[in-house]
Design a protein around this motif. Structure first.
Motif, short mmCIF file in Angstrom:
data_model
loop_
_atom_site.label_atom_id
_atom_site.label_comp_id
_atom_site.label_asym_id
_atom_site.label_seq_id
_atom_site.Cartn_x
_atom_site.Cartn_y
_atom_site.Cartn_z
N THR A 93 46.44 24.88 -22.80
CA THR A 93 45.67 25.07 -21.55
C THR A 93 44.37 25.71 -22.03
OG1 THR A 93 46.34 27.60 -22.59
CG2 THR A 93 47.72 26.82 -20.85
N SER A 94 43.89 24.65 -22.53
CA SER A 94 42.42 24.56 -23.05
C SER A 94 41.40 24.41 -21.80
CB SER A 94 41.95 23.68 -24.15
OG SER A 94 42.38 22.39 -23.63
N TRP A 95 41.96 24.06 -20.53
CA TRP A 95 41.05 23.95 -19.61
C TRP A 95 40.24 25.30 -19.03
CZ3 TRP A 95 41.71 27.07 -15.22
CH2 TRP A 95 43.27 27.78 -15.02
N ILE A 96 41.15 26.28 -19.45
CA ILE A 96 40.63 27.71 -19.13
C ILE A 96 39.21 27.97 -19.55
CG2 ILE A 96 41.77 28.99 -20.47
CD1 ILE A 96 41.86 30.91 -17.95
N ARG A 97 39.16 27.12 -20.94
CA ARG A 97 37.64 27.45 -21.84
C ARG A 97 36.57 27.14 -21.18
NH1 ARG A 97 38.32 30.86 -26.12
NH2 ARG A 97 40.46 30.15 -27.32
N ALA A 98 36.63 26.21 -20.24
CA ALA A 98 35.54 25.80 -19.46
C ALA A 98 34.91 26.76 -18.49
CB ALA A 98 35.64 24.62 -18.59
N LEU A 125 36.85 33.96 -24.23
CA LEU A 125 38.33 34.48 -24.13
C LEU A 125 38.99 34.38 -25.60
CD1 LEU A 125 39.69 33.20 -20.85
CD2 LEU A 125 39.11 35.48 -21.01
N THR A 126 39.80 35.31 -25.84
CA THR A 126 40.45 35.42 -27.00
C THR A 126 41.67 34.30 -26.86
OG1 THR A 126 41.75 37.48 -26.65
CG2 THR A 126 39.73 37.55 -27.83
N GLU A 127 42.56 34.14 -27.94
CA GLU A 127 43.50 33.36 -27.78
C GLU A 127 44.45 34.06 -27.08
OE1 GLU A 127 46.95 30.95 -30.42
OE2 GLU A 127 45.28 31.96 -31.35
N GLU A 128 44.86 35.32 -27.17
CA GLU A 128 45.72 36.16 -26.47
C GLU A 128 45.31 36.30 -25.02
OE1 GLU A 128 49.36 38.16 -26.00
OE2 GLU A 128 48.54 37.05 -27.90
N GLU A 129 44.09 36.45 -24.71
CA GLU A 129 43.56 36.40 -23.28
C GLU A 129 43.89 35.16 -22.34
OE1 GLU A 129 40.23 40.10 -23.65
OE2 GLU A 129 39.74 37.65 -23.93
N GLN A 130 43.61 34.21 -23.29
CA GLN A 130 43.83 32.77 -22.51
C GLN A 130 45.30 32.71 -22.15
OE1 GLN A 130 42.48 29.47 -25.18
NE2 GLN A 130 43.88 28.13 -24.08
N LEU A 131 46.18 32.94 -23.17
CA LEU A 131 47.85 32.78 -22.83
C LEU A 131 48.13 33.58 -21.98
CD1 LEU A 131 49.15 32.38 -26.67
CD2 LEU A 131 48.20 30.56 -25.02
N ASN A 132 47.86 35.15 -21.82
CA ASN A 132 48.06 35.74 -20.75
C ASN A 132 47.73 35.26 -19.30
OD1 ASN A 132 49.39 37.93 -21.99
ND2 ASN A 132 47.56 38.87 -22.57
N LEU A 133 46.51 34.54 -19.33
CA LEU A 133 46.28 34.42 -17.92
C LEU A 133 46.71 32.83 -17.65
CD1 LEU A 133 42.21 35.10 -18.41
CD2 LEU A 133 44.12 36.01 -16.63
N CYS A 182 57.42 25.24 -21.79
CA CYS A 182 57.39 24.09 -21.02
C CYS A 182 56.86 23.93 -19.74
CB CYS A 182 59.04 23.35 -20.88
SG CYS A 182 59.55 23.08 -22.55
N SER A 183 56.03 25.08 -19.49
CA SER A 183 55.47 24.98 -18.19
C SER A 183 54.14 26.04 -18.30
CB SER A 183 56.26 25.68 -16.94
OG SER A 183 56.72 26.99 -17.24
N ARG A 184 53.21 25.84 -17.36
CA ARG A 184 51.88 26.45 -17.68
C ARG A 184 51.57 26.99 -16.03
NH1 ARG A 184 47.08 22.10 -18.85
NH2 ARG A 184 47.55 20.84 -16.95
N TYR A 185 50.58 27.60 -15.66
CA TYR A 185 49.86 27.72 -14.45
C TYR A 185 49.03 26.49 -14.01
CZ TYR A 185 51.77 32.68 -14.33
OH TYR A 185 52.46 33.71 -14.28
N SER A 186 49.11 26.03 -12.82
CA SER A 186 48.25 25.03 -12.55
C SER A 186 46.81 25.45 -12.57
CB SER A 186 48.62 24.26 -11.18
OG SER A 186 49.70 24.24 -11.05
#
Length: 577
Positions: free
Chosen positions: A52-57, A62-70, A83-87
């Motif tokens: 989900t590295s797209w959110i880094r843009a 963001l911390t790793e935990e915040e990135q995963l929560n979002l 096996c899934s993520r938010y689009s």
């Protein structure tokens, strides 16, 4: 007893020559054990989630935990979905924090694994989520290679000889086993594994026939089962090797490279004298025949067999003469023997054209199928028993050694037929009992699986010995190839059967248990071969019952009067079924 059998008995049927031969033939089993089960340790169960590295843009701080929560949804237990993520969306970070993400999709950008995890097949080729079945499918592809090896190397060994097939198989295993460590794609990996599987069959089947055809009746089961004990030691070595080497490519190199050492000492490996006698191969550069033997009567085949048999008495110290005199005496002895009725080389059709061979072929094919299904079903299910896979593999390998040793005595005490039937029944019943064990009892399940592995290993060893004795020399490799093809077919199915646990956990073990039980009952229809000499031809000259009756009567009377010279000739005892 056949002519070659008579000479082997005279020069020693399990002396130092045969013992050295057994040692030579069992050592490659160490590498065979590695290739059979190494992939189990190359696909560890490691945590992973979608990339989900797209959110880094939009949120570089963001911390790793915040990135995963979002970016990752959670399952019913509160853990992140694997096996899934938010689009991804084109919003800014404030909007994402305010409104959240709802739409989900698969891991389109790949997966993230722990950084400290050593490279494995799972992490390098992403064998997770919708690609996780590739692990079991690749195991089936390897078993397909075993099947193709049975199809090719069985008849090829009967045509060109045991020794060339062994050397070809060792070369293929070394080249493609080592090449597997450098493959760039998983599909190339599967193709290389398929070739390695074919070479494994060529080694195991042909070594079995070579050892059985040089060794006497009483010691034959012991020699075959010693090689199976060596295979069990290879399983234990695999447990330690995989525990110490976690990088899958280095592990593949460490397990594959030693096979090249066998190419250098395999030059001393003899050809099967039985095979040479019945196939009638000519010996190049033999020169003139020895002086005591008329040249017009001494065929190149007999000369070659005599040379080969000349190794045995010198090694066994059963010939008190110098090597040349020993050679001449054996040659003269061969010529004194009354010529046997020569059999034409057998074919696959002979296995089904003749009634006694058809019954043996069909039942033994089913037997090998059941053996393989139970053995590989338990072995490849290593990661689902709930305990540490390295300790479980060590236990699985350790339990095979006593099972092979006990099998030696059981075969001598109770015979081949009863041993084969009861071991299959026991292995099937143990698998059926496992289906009733709750999932929260991993220790009980593992103990029962070890018992099942014990009985399945002993049943497999019995099948090797039994089959080598049931098929005649001219069809032995072809018959073993047919049986091995049946075993490899069930080996292909075994990993696929394990995939059925996604519908119900008890389905795989129920299938693994019911098949051996049914086939075990069929084994009571087979003939007994304990204490009988290997058959050399397919039984064209006499009906099976007549030959058996004559053999039994000759064993009681000892000798019969010869027709030609009036002298006592030893009655030939050949068993047909």
């Amino acid at each position: 007893m056949s002519r070659v059998g008579e000479i082997l008995k005279a020069v020693g049927d399990f002396g130092p020559f045969q013992k050295r031969l057994v040692l030579i033939t069992v050592l490659p089993c160490l590498s065979v054990a590695f290739h059979q089960f190494c992939q189990l340790f190359m696909v560890p169960n490691v945590p992973h989630h979608c990339d989900t590295s797209w959110i880094r843009a939009v949120g570089p701080n963001l911390t790793e935990e915040e990135q995963l929560n979002l970016t990752l949804p959670r399952d019913a237990d509160g853990a992140y979905e694997r096996c899934s993520r938010y689009s991804p969306v084109g919003w800014d970070l404030g909007s994402i924090l305010a409104y959240g993400l709802n739409a989900t999709e698969g891991c389109r950008d790949g997966w993230v694994y722990p950084s400290a995890q050593p490279p494995s097949l799972l992490t390098e080729f992403d064998l997770v989520c919708d690609r996780k079945d590739l692990h079991d499918i690749s195991q089936s592809v390897y078993m397909l290679g075993l099947f193709l090896g049975s199809l090719v190397f069985g008849p090829l060994s009967d045509r060109i000889g045991r020794r060339p097939v062994i050397l070809i198989s060792i070369l293929l295993q070394g080249l493609f086993g080592l090449g597997t460590a450098f493959v760039p794609h998983f599909y190339v990996y599967m193709a290389f594994r398929c070739v390695v599987g074919a070479s494994v069959t060529g080694i195991t089947m042909t070594l079995l026939s070579l050892a059985a055809e040089w060794i006497g009746v009483s010691q034959r089961p012991k020699a075959v089962l010693i090689s199976h004990c060596c295979f069990a030691i290879g399983e234990m070595i695999l447990a330690g090797l995989s525990y110490g080497i976690r990088h899958w490519r280095l592990l593949q190199i460490a397990g594959s490279a030693p096979i090249f050492a066998f190419l250098f000492y395999m030059r001393v490996l003899p050809e099967s004298a039985r095979w040479l006698w019945w196939r009638g191969h000519k010996c190049p550069n033999t020169g003139s025949p020895p002086s005591p033997c008329p040249g017009e009567m001494f065929t190149p085949r007999k000369l070659l067999v005599t040379k080969l048999l000349g190794w045995a008495p010198r090694a066994n110290q059963s010939c008190p003469w110098v090597p040349s005199a020993c050679f001449d005496s054996l040659a003269f002895y061969l010529l004194k023997l009354k010529p046997e009725i020569q059999s034409k080389p057998g074919s696959v059709l002979d296995l089904f054209r003749k009634k006694h061979l058809r019954k043996v072929t069909l039942i033994m094919s089913c037997t090998w199928f059941a053996d393989s299904l139970a053995y590989y079903g338990l072995s490849l299910n290593l990661t689902n028993f709930g305990l540490d896979i390295y300790l479980t593999q060590l236990a699985f390998g350790a339990v095979e050694i006593p099972s092979r040793i006990v099998c030696i005595f059981i075969l001598q005490w109770f015979g081949r037929k009863k041993t084969q039937a009861f071991l299959l029944l026991l292995s099937g019943l143990v698998c059926l009992v496992i289906t009733g064990i709750p999932e929260d009892q991993p220790v009980v399940t593992t103990v029962l699986a070890i018992i099942g592995k014990f009985t399945a290993s002993a049943a497999f060893s019995t099948s090797y010995v039994y089959s080598a004795e049931l098929f005649p020399t001219v069809l032995r490799q072809t018959g073993l190839g047919m049986c091995s093809m049946s075993a490899r077919l069930s080996g292909i199915l075994a990993p696929l059967v394990l995939l059925l646990d996604q519908y119900h956990p008890a389905i795989p073990m129920a299938i693994l248990g019911s098949v051996p039980v049914v086939v075990g009952l069929l084994c009571f229809l087979l003939p007994e071969t304990r204490g009988t000499e290997l058959a050399d031809d397919t039984g064209d000259t006499h009906p099976p019952a007549e030959v058996r009756e004559n053999a039994n009567s000759s064993s009681e009377k000892g000798h019969v009067k010869g027709k030609d010279g009036g002298q006592d000739n030893e009655c030939t005892k050949t068993t047909y079924f």
